[in-house]
Design a protein around this motif. Structure first.
Motif, mmCIF file in Angstrom:
data_model
loop_
_atom_site.group_PDB
_atom_site.id
_atom_site.type_symbol
_atom_site.label_atom_id
_atom_site.label_comp_id
_atom_site.label_asym_id
_atom_site.label_seq_id
_atom_site.Cartn_x
_atom_site.Cartn_y
_atom_site.Cartn_z
ATOM 1 N N GLN A 29 0.551 -1.317 -0.305
ATOM 2 C CA GLN A 29 0.127 0.000 -0.455
ATOM 3 C C GLN A 29 1.285 1.582 -0.397
ATOM 4 O O GLN A 29 1.003 2.080 -0.641
ATOM 5 N N LYS A 31 4.267 1.460 -1.049
ATOM 6 C CA LYS A 31 4.230 1.650 -2.572
ATOM 7 C C LYS A 31 3.579 2.447 -3.741
ATOM 8 O O LYS A 31 4.062 3.105 -4.102
ATOM 9 N N GLN A 32 2.376 2.342 -3.547
ATOM 10 C CA GLN A 32 1.709 2.379 -4.721
ATOM 11 C C GLN A 32 1.531 4.184 -3.839
ATOM 12 O O GLN A 32 1.588 4.384 -4.931
ATOM 13 N N HIS A 35 4.489 5.488 -5.145
ATOM 14 C CA HIS A 35 4.587 6.166 -6.946
ATOM 15 C C HIS A 35 3.643 7.292 -7.282
ATOM 16 O O HIS A 35 4.236 8.100 -8.114
ATOM 17 N N HIS A 36 2.450 7.253 -6.803
ATOM 18 C CA HIS A 36 1.423 8.122 -7.372
ATOM 19 C C HIS A 36 1.957 9.175 -6.345
ATOM 20 O O HIS A 36 1.515 10.429 -7.245
#
Length: 135
Positions: A29, A31-32, A35-36
């Motif tokens: 979660q 990591k996502q 990235h966002h």
């Protein structure tokens, strides 16, 4: 294998044993989310250690987003971001000035932490500590 060029505006914060501390699902979660927000949360080679790379604004936004999610499950990550963002980022300061500022700000900082934050040698860290503490 070609080595990727590092942007001088990027800050790299190491996160030892990240998955062991926050869990695999929380790591995915985070990591996502990173990235966002224009940051990169990635594993360091094949070790259990991770790092987050990004510009100061992106890392601050990532830290704020983690605090909004659930402060308890990301507490380790939030504290590491705070430590990494507190380090001096002004490249016009000499290493000695950076070391002195860190020692004055955190008198109990270890030599290895000084070396990691300023990329100085052990000798430089010891000299700075002796100078600031007045030995």
């Amino acid at each position: 294998m070609a080595k990727a060029k590092v942007n001088p505006n990027h800050i790299i914060i190491t996160l030892p044993s990240l998955i062991h501390r926050i869990g695999g699902d929380n790591n995915a979660q985070a990591k996502q989310l990173a990235h966002h927000l224009g940051c990169e949360l990635k594993r360091i080679r094949r070790s259990r250690n991770w790092q987050i790379i990004g510009e100061r604004d992106g890392l601050i936004a990532f830290q704020s987003a983690l605090k909004e999610e659930s402060e308890s499950k990301f507490q380790y990550l939030i504290s590491k971001l705070e430590q990494g963002l507190d380090q001096p980022n002004d490249q016009t300061e000499s290493k000695a000035e950076q070391l002195a500022a860190l020692i004055e700000h955190q008198p109990d900082i270890t030599l290895s932490e000084l070396m990691a934050r300023t990329h100085c040698s052990l000798v430089e860290a010891r000299i700075a500590r002796e100078t600031v503490e007045g030995f």
